[in-house]
Design an enzyme around this catalytic site. Structure first.
Site, PDB file in Angstrom:
ATOM      1  N   LYS A 229     -10.932  15.726 -21.537  1.00  0.00           N
ATOM      2  CA  LYS A 229     -10.354  16.674 -22.494  1.00  0.00           C
ATOM      3  C   LYS A 229     -11.029  16.553 -23.870  1.00  0.00           C
ATOM      4  O   LYS A 229     -11.056  17.511 -24.630  1.00  0.00           O
ATOM      5  CB  LYS A 229      -8.853  16.446 -22.649  1.00  0.00           C
TER       6      LYS A 229
HETATM    7  C1  LIG Z   1      -6.924  17.506 -17.197  1.00  0.00           C
HETATM    8  C2  LIG Z   1      -7.562  16.605 -16.219  1.00  0.00           C
HETATM    9  C3  LIG Z   1      -7.982  17.063 -14.965  1.00  0.00           C
HETATM   10  C4  LIG Z   1      -7.774  18.489 -14.523  1.00  0.00           C
HETATM   11  O1  LIG Z   1      -8.573  19.395 -15.236  1.00  0.00           O
HETATM   12  P1  LIG Z   1      -8.202  20.942 -15.263  1.00  0.00           P
HETATM   13  O2  LIG Z   1      -9.162  21.555 -16.203  1.00  0.00           O
HETATM   14  O3  LIG Z   1      -6.794  21.033 -15.726  1.00  0.00           O
HETATM   15  O4  LIG Z   1      -8.351  21.434 -13.847  1.00  0.00           O
HETATM   16  C5  LIG Z   1      -8.596  16.168 -14.121  1.00  0.00           C
HETATM   17  N1  LIG Z   1      -8.768  14.870 -14.467  1.00  0.00           N
HETATM   18  C6  LIG Z   1      -8.368  14.400 -15.660  1.00  0.00           C
HETATM   19  C7  LIG Z   1      -8.560  12.963 -15.967  1.00  0.00           C
HETATM   20  C8  LIG Z   1      -7.765  15.237 -16.582  1.00  0.00           C
HETATM   21  O5  LIG Z   1      -7.372  14.758 -17.769  1.00  0.00           O
END
Ligand SMILES: *Cc1c(COP(=O)(O)O)cnc(C)c1O
Length: 495
Positions: free
Chosen positions: A112
């Site tokens: 993120k």
């Molecule tokens: C948010 C997240 C995901 C999923 O990603 P999306 O874009 O919501 O599909 C997968 N792994 C981790 C560690 C995340 O923080």
């Protein structure tokens, strides 16, 4: 030429990229999408020596056309600096035949950070450009990682307040601790009695509540979002797919023009949608492999064309993917319906009313490049062990879901296309499942003790972002029911 944005659900207005970033969600609940996806034209040769920031500028310029180049450069410089523990920003790590794209080198140890370290700067620049003087309130629902990454990005940014809702029982100890110890007068963190979907729905409802929005406006506030429903989250995520590809060419792992697969551990469908955008831009992707955990709605959808969230919600070792409503799928529906807002609106109404919708063959055929798979809890744990035993390389449970699905895919298809496995979190963020998978005794130990053990056992340094986590002061203790979210917001904003 200016690239405009519009809603997935109605004919509505065409707005600029900076307006779309400020608004987050369109007035009638749709998500903003660019009216067309810009192309790259035989430019790979030109890009090959670009570093991460240069590549980011190249991509952002194509999508955020109403920003001045110098403003974009400024945003990029502020985002991808020494908050990241490697200058590469997104290193590709080859282990055996696997290419792991490590997206967890930012301050909160999850992917993120790739977008949320730049979004606050884009938003600030967008506000200035649109001469908005109201204070922006960022409302965010989190399955664990978004919350902290958004808090980190927005803390102490002038003219912006940030409120984060997390499901009280649905995040790891470390994720929770990261959030409730957040500093900054403009930050507010609240635990919700419910799961991620409850939190996300409550937030979406607030966005769509006209009366409440007017009340906020009267108090000199406007709402925006840091969730991946904000297009400003999605576009910076396209960059690392290109970056990984160019790296693989440079290291002679692939030839120029050779296609690759990507495997993405998926929750809200944002990360894999960025890969889809990259593919639509003309970047040589063969298969988009969508990896789910036991909350395997997307797996079923890709297999049958039926999206059905009426099933029990499972709490797994990959909590950031514990999601039954993948919001960004709506953007894909928009494209595969031939940009048909009416179709999207109908499907979304079905989802709202019945918790379920079905797409026709005409749409399914346009998803032929997607492959869906899922991993059970046991498979996930076994894969963490397998990767550690084979390569002395430690992966987190989200990445392990992707690895597991990739194995299934290879067995099923015998496809030997080189494949990037997207690593979305540091193993240090999920020490309990990682340690128990690789044989470290976890009994009676909390996540914080396990950080030390994992570091010792595997001879890897503890990432800066969590070093002193245990001793940080807790600033946020509020818990509320999902019906009380509005009251909680009002208290914080004093309206
Ligand atoms: C948010 C997240 C995901 C999923 O990603 P999306 O874009 O919501 O599909 C997968 N792994 C981790 C560690 C995340 O923080």
């Amino acid at each position: 030429m200016e690239l405009m944005y519009k809603s997935t659900r109605d004919q509505g207005d065409f707005i600029t990229s900076s307006e779309a970033i400020i608004k987050g969600l369109s007035d009638y609940g749709g998500l903003f999408v660019p009216t067309n996806i810009p192309k790259i034209h035989k430019e790979i040769d030109k890009l090959i020596d670009f570093n991460y920031k240069e590549l980011a500028l190249y991509i952002l310029k194509k999508f955020l056309t109403d920003f001045k180049e110098k403003d974009l450069i400024d945003c990029i410089e502020k985002a991808y600096d020494d908050k990241f523990d490697t200058e590469e920003i997104a290193p590709v790590c080859k282990k055996g035949e696997n290419f792991f794209l490590e997206l967890y080198h930012g301050p909160t140890l999850a992917f993120k950070d790739m977008a949320l370290s730049i979004l606050p700067h884009l938003l600030k620049s967008a506000l200035k450009k649109n001469k908005i003087t109201k204070e922006v309130v960022i409302l965010t629902a989190t399955s664990g990682d978004t919350g902290k990454a958004a808090l980190e990005g927005f803390a102490n940014v002038e003219g912006i307040k940030i409120i984060v809702f997390f499901p009280k029982e649905g995040v790891s100890d470390i994720q929770k601790r990261q959030m409730i110890t957040q500093k900054g007068d403009n930050t507010y963190v609240i635990g919700i009695e419910g799961n991620f979907d409850d939190a996300q729905n409550a937030v979406k409802e607030i966005f769509n509540n006209e009366v409440y929005n007017q009340l906020l406006n009267k108090n000199n506030y406007i709402l925006s979002s840091a969730n991946s429903i904000n297009i400003g989250r999605l576009i910076p995520q396209i960059v690392y797919y290109f970056y990984a590809y160019l790296k693989m060419i440079k290291s002679k792992s692939i030839k120029k023009g050779e296609k690759i697969n990507v495997v993405v551990p998926t929750g809200n469908f944002g990360n894999i949608l960025a890969a889809y955008y990259a593919k639509e831009m003309g970047f040589p992707i063969n298969k988009l492999i969508c990896a789910s955990n036991e909350n395997n709605v997307l797996y079923d959808f890709i297999k049958t064309g039926i999206y059905d969230k009426n099933r029990s919600f499972k709490i797994t070792s990959s909590p950031s993917m514990d999601i039954l409503i993948s919001s960004n799928l709506e953007r894909l529906l928009y494209y595969i319906s031939g940009k048909n807002e009416e179709v999207v609106l109908d499907l979304m109404n079905d989802l709202k009313v019945d918790g379920k919708y079905e797409i026709g063959d005409n749409m399914r055929i346009k998803m032929k490049d997607f492959y869906g798979g899922f991993a059970s809890q046991l498979q996930t744990s076994n894969c963490i062990k397998e990767v550690y035993d084979n390569f002395k390389y430690v992966i987190d449970p989200h990445t392990a879901v992707a690895y597991s699905v990739y194995k299934t895919y290879k067995n099923e298809t015998k496809d030997i296309t080189k494949t990037v496995i997207v690593s979305t979190a540091s193993p240090f963020k999920f020490t309990n499942s990682v340690c128990s998978s690789i044989g470290i005794n976890v009994e009676g130990k909390d996540d914080f003790q396990l950080i030390d053990e994992l570091s010792k056992e595997c001879e890897i340094n503890i990432p800066k972002g969590i070093e002193d986590l245990k001793n940080r002061k807790v600033f946020h203790k509020d818990i509320c029911k999902k019906e009380e979210i509005k009251d909680a917001i009002n208290r914080f904003l004093k309206v």
